[in-house]
Design an enzyme around this catalytic site. Structure first.
Site, mmCIF file in Angstrom:
data_model
loop_
_atom_site.group_PDB
_atom_site.id
_atom_site.type_symbol
_atom_site.label_atom_id
_atom_site.label_comp_id
_atom_site.label_asym_id
_atom_site.label_seq_id
_atom_site.Cartn_x
_atom_site.Cartn_y
_atom_site.Cartn_z
ATOM 1 N N LYS A 107 -1.884 18.745 -32.484
ATOM 2 C CA LYS A 107 -1.493 19.654 -33.776
ATOM 3 C C LYS A 107 -2.018 21.090 -33.839
ATOM 4 C CE LYS A 107 -0.962 15.787 -36.951
ATOM 5 N NZ LYS A 107 -1.178 14.657 -36.153
HETATM 6 C C1 LIG Z 1 -0.025 13.784 -35.810
HETATM 7 C C2 LIG Z 1 -0.540 12.618 -34.652
HETATM 8 C C3 LIG Z 1 0.600 12.099 -34.295
HETATM 9 C C4 LIG Z 1 1.842 11.788 -34.827
HETATM 10 O O1 LIG Z 1 2.515 13.055 -34.550
HETATM 11 P P1 LIG Z 1 3.749 13.081 -35.593
HETATM 12 O O2 LIG Z 1 4.301 14.548 -35.286
HETATM 13 O O3 LIG Z 1 3.615 13.149 -36.994
HETATM 14 O O4 LIG Z 1 4.875 12.055 -34.943
HETATM 15 C C5 LIG Z 1 0.316 11.351 -32.979
HETATM 16 N N1 LIG Z 1 -0.812 11.202 -32.444
HETATM 17 C C6 LIG Z 1 -1.910 11.947 -32.985
HETATM 18 C C7 LIG Z 1 -3.172 11.889 -32.343
HETATM 19 C C8 LIG Z 1 -1.709 12.842 -34.195
HETATM 20 O O5 LIG Z 1 -2.762 13.461 -34.733
#
Ligand SMILES: *Cc1c(COP(=O)(O)O)cnc(C)c1O
Length: 435
Positions: A107
């Site tokens: 993220k």
């Molecule tokens: C947010 C997140 C996901 C999921 O990603 P999306 O874009 O919501 O599908 C997977 N793994 C981790 C560690 C995350 O923080």
């Protein structure tokens, strides 16, 4: 480039409006009005370029009319200042590590880019931009560290008390500067309703320049396309031309960005959507009926999403053609005990420690390979560093986790957090009291 709403193809807004509104009033999501095609020569020669160079070219194709080249360069240099390496584990499998940013989760790509875009688009604006974000863990850390020290912005994070991991809590509460956090005596949903209520409060909107750092913001989606191109670049330099990406999916933003890269011309053999038991999309691909369900708590808790908001973007990218989607996306679902076994298997086989989300992506990649033997490479995405989820690992694996610098520097820092009940009036007066 203009942006339309997935609920109203006739609506057009500027990039700036799409970024600051986050969500159109009709509750759709913003999408670019056309998907630019990248020069095939650029794609065939991707291995010649760095992550930052690739990011610039991809971003320019979408935002070239909105942001002058020199400014876009500066934003990308500043935001994309860590690597996303593809590490081979065996002859057919590699892991794309997306956790080398400040909050140790993928993220960071979205949050860092969005923070700088927001600061840039605020331009001459005199008033401070107030960013509100509700988090169950990973989003808040990425947003906090993404905006930390970004001039003209301040961030208020709401998280449910006692429901985030120790590393996450440190990331949320020890920043100081323009970041403050609120521990809400309630659930993640309570945090989200407080934020929603703030946006609906006319008085607050008059007094503060509010915006949301929600995961569905288009400025978070765009930078996530960069690392798919960059991964392909690394595969090309390893002599690999055919690739299958396995993406651990919750809200489907990550895989949505991959599919956008595909539509922009990136050659990908197939995408695998790997989910925990929150399997709305795998069931949809099977049956053709989209039937969301309330989310279920799992070990891979960043993927505990019952109604993935980005799915409508993916449907739009494929013109709602389910048969077309099935040609490009496969989906697999795993429960917690399968996830735990996968963590152990990856460790035994490769000496590699995978976080639970990553382990699910590996399992799906492995299943796909067994069902479809061939000369392609499967690349599974590692979305977070395992140290963020220490409670999941058996002691002998936990002992092998190398604690990164980003975490070492958090230890011993002073936690600063305000505790609030689920009470909008209290939240509002706190927002207005910001020094
Ligand atoms: C947010 C997140 C996901 C999921 O990603 P999306 O874009 O919501 O599908 C997977 N793994 C981790 C560690 C995350 O923080």
């Amino acid at each position: 480039m203009q942006f339309y709403s997935t609920n109203n193809n006739g609506l057009r807004v500027s990039f700036k409006e799409a970024v600051f509104n986050s969500l159109p009033a009709d509750r759709g999501l913003y999408m670019p009005e056309r998907i630019p095609q990248l020069d095939p020569y650029f794609i065939q020669n991707l291995q010649q370029y760095s992550l930052q160079e690739i990011a610039f070219t991809v971003a320019k194709s979408l935002l070239g009319e909105d942001i002058p080249e020199a400014d876009l360069h500066a934003i990308i240099r500043d935001a994309m200042d860590f690597e996303a390496p593809v590490k081979p584990l065996d002859s057919g499998t590699a892991v794309l590590e997306l956790f080398h940013g400040p909050s140790l989760a993928f993220k960071d790509f979205g949050a860092r880019f969005m923070s700088r875009i927001m600061a840039y688009l605020s331009g001459e604006e005199k008033s401070v931009l107030d960013v509100l974000v509700a988090t169950s863990g990973d989003t808040g850390g990425a947003v906090a560290l993404g905006f930390l020290g970004v001039l003209g912005t301040r961030v208020t994070i709401l998280y449910p008390k006692g429901k985030v991991s120790p590393v996450q809590e440190l990331q949320l509460t020890t920043n100081g500067q323009n970041i403050r956090s609120i521990e809400v005596d309630g659930t993640f949903d309570d945090c989200q309703s407080l934020v929603k209520e703030a946006f609906n409060d006319e008085d607050l909107r008059k007094k503060l320049r509010l915006t949301s750092a929600n995961s569905i913001n288009i400025a978070r989606l765009i930078p996530q396309t960069f690392y798919y191109f960059n991964a392909y670049a690394q595969l090309l330099s390893q002599g690999i031309k055919e690739v299958v990406f396995s993406v651990p999916s919750g809200n489907f933003g990550n895989i949505g960005a991959g599919l956008m890269a595909y539509k922009m011309g990136l050659p990908v053999k197939r995408f695998i959507a790997a989910t925990n038991v929150n399997d709305t999309v795998p069931r949809f691909l099977e049956s053709g009926n989209y039937e969301p369900r309330p989310s279920v708590q799992t070990l891979a808790n960043a993927m505990d999403v019952g109604n993935p908001s980005n799915w409508v973007r993916i449907m739009d990218l494929f013109d709602h053609d389910v048969a077309g989607l099935r040609k490009v996306i496969s989906a697999y679902t795993y429960n917690d005990s399968e996830t735990q076994i996968a963590i152990q298997t990856i460790f035994n086989r490769y000496g590699y420690v995978a976080c639970p989300h990553t382990a699910i992506a590996w399992l799906a990649a492995e299943t796909y390979r067994q069902q479809h033997p061939g000369a392609y490479a499967t690349v599974f995405l590692s979305t977070a560093h395992p140290c963020k989820f220490p409670e999941v690992f058996p002691p002998e694996i936990a002992a092998k986790i190398i604690i990164p610098e980003q975490v070492k520097t958090l230890k011993g820092r002073r936690k600063e957090v305000m505790e609030l009940p689920v009470d909008f009036a209290a939240f509002k007066s706190h927002l207005l009291k910001y020094p």
